[in-house]
Design a protein around this motif. Sequence first.
Motif, PDB file in Angstrom:
ATOM      1  N   ARG A  90      54.869 -40.635  32.377  1.00 60.26           N
ATOM      2  CA  ARG A  90      53.196 -41.208  32.521  1.00 60.26           C
ATOM      3  C   ARG A  90      52.860 -42.436  31.656  1.00 60.26           C
ATOM      4  N   HIS A  91      52.558 -41.585  30.563  1.00 59.17           N
ATOM      5  CA  HIS A  91      52.403 -42.260  28.902  1.00 59.17           C
ATOM      6  C   HIS A  91      51.120 -42.346  29.190  1.00 59.17           C
ATOM      7  N   SER A  92      50.862 -41.140  29.322  1.00 62.80           N
ATOM      8  CA  SER A  92      49.772 -40.483  28.901  1.00 62.80           C
ATOM      9  C   SER A  92      48.747 -40.985  28.467  1.00 62.80           C
ATOM     10  N   LEU A  93      47.553 -41.259  28.665  1.00 66.98           N
ATOM     11  CA  LEU A  93      46.235 -41.818  27.378  1.00 66.98           C
ATOM     12  C   LEU A  93      45.748 -40.261  27.016  1.00 66.98           C
ATOM     13  N   GLN A  94      45.932 -39.269  28.254  1.00 66.32           N
ATOM     14  CA  GLN A  94      45.059 -38.022  27.928  1.00 66.32           C
ATOM     15  C   GLN A  94      45.752 -37.573  26.220  1.00 66.32           C
ATOM     16  N   ALA A  95      47.158 -37.447  26.628  1.00 71.21           N
ATOM     17  CA  ALA A  95      47.995 -37.541  24.944  1.00 71.21           C
ATOM     18  C   ALA A  95      46.846 -38.451  23.635  1.00 71.21           C
ATOM     19  N   ASP A  96      46.740 -39.793  24.401  1.00 65.49           N
ATOM     20  CA  ASP A  96      46.433 -40.489  23.197  1.00 65.49           C
ATOM     21  C   ASP A  96      45.157 -39.704  22.760  1.00 65.49           C
ATOM     22  N   ARG A  97      44.596 -39.895  23.541  1.00 63.69           N
ATOM     23  CA  ARG A  97      43.269 -39.230  23.168  1.00 63.69           C
ATOM     24  C   ARG A  97      43.490 -37.804  21.843  1.00 63.69           C
ATOM     25  N   VAL A  98      43.939 -36.710  22.426  1.00 64.22           N
ATOM     26  CA  VAL A  98      44.160 -35.884  21.779  1.00 64.22           C
ATOM     27  C   VAL A  98      44.519 -36.299  19.840  1.00 64.22           C
ATOM     28  N   ALA A  99      45.842 -37.292  19.714  1.00 67.11           N
ATOM     29  CA  ALA A  99      46.083 -37.664  19.025  1.00 67.11           C
ATOM     30  C   ALA A  99      45.558 -39.266  18.162  1.00 67.11           C
ATOM     31  N   GLY A 100      44.255 -39.150  19.494  1.00 66.18           N
ATOM     32  CA  GLY A 100      43.549 -39.853  17.938  1.00 66.18           C
ATOM     33  C   GLY A 100      41.904 -39.104  17.642  1.00 66.18           C
ATOM     34  N   ALA A 101      41.652 -37.756  18.379  1.00 64.71           N
ATOM     35  CA  ALA A 101      41.045 -37.123  17.905  1.00 64.71           C
ATOM     36  C   ALA A 101      41.662 -36.311  16.713  1.00 64.71           C
ATOM     37  N   SER A 102      43.160 -36.524  16.966  1.00 66.25           N
ATOM     38  CA  SER A 102      43.770 -35.311  15.844  1.00 66.25           C
ATOM     39  C   SER A 102      43.215 -35.898  15.136  1.00 66.25           C
ATOM     40  N   ALA A 103      43.661 -37.138  14.929  1.00 65.67           N
ATOM     41  CA  ALA A 103      43.836 -38.119  12.938  1.00 65.67           C
ATOM     42  C   ALA A 103      42.113 -38.249  12.667  1.00 65.67           C
ATOM     43  N   GLU A 104      41.094 -37.795  13.601  1.00 67.18           N
ATOM     44  CA  GLU A 104      39.946 -37.907  13.158  1.00 67.18           C
ATOM     45  C   GLU A 104      39.809 -37.139  12.049  1.00 67.18           C
ATOM     46  N   ILE A 105      39.841 -35.435  12.506  1.00 64.19           N
ATOM     47  CA  ILE A 105      39.473 -34.932  11.812  1.00 64.19           C
ATOM     48  C   ILE A 105      40.482 -34.456  10.946  1.00 64.19           C
ATOM     49  N   GLY A 106      42.411 -34.741  11.224  1.00 70.33           N
ATOM     50  CA  GLY A 106      43.025 -34.631   9.669  1.00 70.33           C
ATOM     51  C   GLY A 106      42.352 -35.365   8.845  1.00 70.33           C
ATOM     52  N   VAL A 107      41.450 -36.419   8.615  1.00 68.50           N
ATOM     53  CA  VAL A 107      40.809 -37.897   7.898  1.00 68.50           C
ATOM     54  C   VAL A 107      40.025 -37.290   7.128  1.00 68.50           C
ATOM     55  N   VAL A 108      39.042 -36.192   7.974  1.00 67.17           N
ATOM     56  CA  VAL A 108      38.290 -35.818   7.371  1.00 67.17           C
ATOM     57  C   VAL A 108      38.428 -34.840   6.520  1.00 67.17           C
ATOM     58  N   PHE A 109      39.176 -34.001   6.455  1.00 68.81           N
ATOM     59  CA  PHE A 109      40.201 -32.978   6.064  1.00 68.81           C
ATOM     60  C   PHE A 109      40.545 -33.351   4.809  1.00 68.81           C
ATOM     61  N   MET A 161      40.790 -23.127  -4.515  1.00 64.89           N
ATOM     62  CA  MET A 161      41.863 -22.740  -3.712  1.00 64.89           C
ATOM     63  C   MET A 161      41.589 -21.939  -2.298  1.00 64.89           C
ATOM     64  N   TYR A 162      40.601 -21.746  -2.436  1.00 66.93           N
ATOM     65  CA  TYR A 162      40.097 -20.945  -1.062  1.00 66.93           C
ATOM     66  C   TYR A 162      40.491 -21.926   0.471  1.00 66.93           C
ATOM     67  N   VAL A 163      39.538 -23.114  -0.465  1.00 65.25           N
ATOM     68  CA  VAL A 163      38.713 -24.235   0.409  1.00 65.25           C
ATOM     69  C   VAL A 163      39.632 -25.758   0.393  1.00 65.25           C
ATOM     70  N   HIS A 164      40.504 -25.386  -1.054  1.00 64.93           N
ATOM     71  CA  HIS A 164      41.434 -26.882  -0.901  1.00 64.93           C
ATOM     72  C   HIS A 164      42.500 -26.504  -0.139  1.00 64.93           C
ATOM     73  N   VAL A 165      43.316 -25.550   0.108  1.00 64.06           N
ATOM     74  CA  VAL A 165      44.091 -25.136   0.453  1.00 64.06           C
ATOM     75  C   VAL A 165      44.230 -25.285   1.915  1.00 64.06           C
ATOM     76  N   PRO A 166      43.492 -24.471   2.558  1.00 64.76           N
ATOM     77  CA  PRO A 166      43.239 -24.240   3.957  1.00 64.76           C
ATOM     78  C   PRO A 166      42.623 -25.556   4.024  1.00 64.76           C
ATOM     79  N   SER A 167      41.890 -26.623   3.702  1.00 65.82           N
ATOM     80  CA  SER A 167      41.700 -27.976   3.999  1.00 65.82           C
ATOM     81  C   SER A 167      42.982 -28.609   4.104  1.00 65.82           C
ATOM     82  N   VAL A 168      43.946 -29.458   3.196  1.00 64.80           N
ATOM     83  CA  VAL A 168      44.824 -29.332   3.130  1.00 64.80           C
ATOM     84  C   VAL A 168      46.070 -29.397   3.948  1.00 64.80           C
ATOM     85  N   TRP A 169      46.117 -27.559   4.399  1.00 66.19           N
ATOM     86  CA  TRP A 169      47.289 -27.125   5.607  1.00 66.19           C
ATOM     87  C   TRP A 169      46.014 -28.113   7.064  1.00 66.19           C
TER      88      TRP A 169
END
Lengths: 256, 44
Positions: A86-105, A57-65
């Motif tokens: 401005r339809h910021s592309l930097q915001a899009d990059r943050v979204a993409g980077a965050s989703a990649e991390i989320g998928v791994v975890f 649980m100590y690795v499972h719960v933090p991973s899902v969090w």
Amino acid sequence: MTIDTPPITAATQRRGTSTPATRVIGILTISMTIWLGVFGLVLSPADRDQGDAVRIMYVHVPSVWLAYLAFIVTALASGVHLFGRRHSLQADRVAGASAEIGVVFMAVTLVTGMLWGRITWGVYWQWDARLTTTALLFISYVGYLAVRGLEGTREQRARRSAIVGLFAVLEVPLVHWSVKLWRSLHQEATVLGTDLDVSLDGLMLFSLFVGVVAFTLLFVWLLLHRSRMLTMLDLSAESGLESALAQRRAEGGASA
Amino acid sequence: MTNAGFILGSYALTFGSIVIFAWRTVKVGKRLSADLSDEDKPWL
């Protein structure tokens, strides 16, 4: 014709996506992760009902969090891109980077959950409400990453994926409350249930807290590095395209 | 510790995934950084 570009020094190459701030966050993350290992595997007691399986649980719960946090950040950044002036592309990059991390975890969550299920239920997988909705959430974000890679201009791809990112996040509360909404084999939330009551031994709760802090720091570190990496990836693609066009024009001029 | 294989396996999988993902992120970042000037890196 020559193009003047600032010199790329060895020091620049070494730096990459790192800054003093990311180095501090990195050191804190490593320290907290070591403590997580010590508390989770050594200091924390075995559970009365689950025995030593509770240590997962100590690795499972933090991973899902971390995965939930990453998907929420993806949605927020997608909103900034889609509805911002401005339809910021930097915001899009943050979204993409965050989703990649989320998928791994989310993948780590699924596999550690399966190992816990094998000990507790005797099977790796059950088509239970929590497990099924979690698998669907994982597949949705794999799909989100696939949408990011589809053809089109940079702006088209960003707009498309922002829409998917805003819809996919609606699954997060569904997964979290699935144990309440449907009959489920999975235990209910130990810390953040509907009554906000905490039903954990002090040292167990502290071990879980160490894990959540370690993984939150890890998320910040990974997000900074990966969003910078995506920025450079975009710039490299642009400069590659510009070079190819310049070369074509030069070839055209020479043959005329 | 009972079920040590499953428990240690879950820790190894979690920490192993973190190390590989982080290492790859830094490595790709350094590779891309080598082809770009400091002006293209607003975080520096």
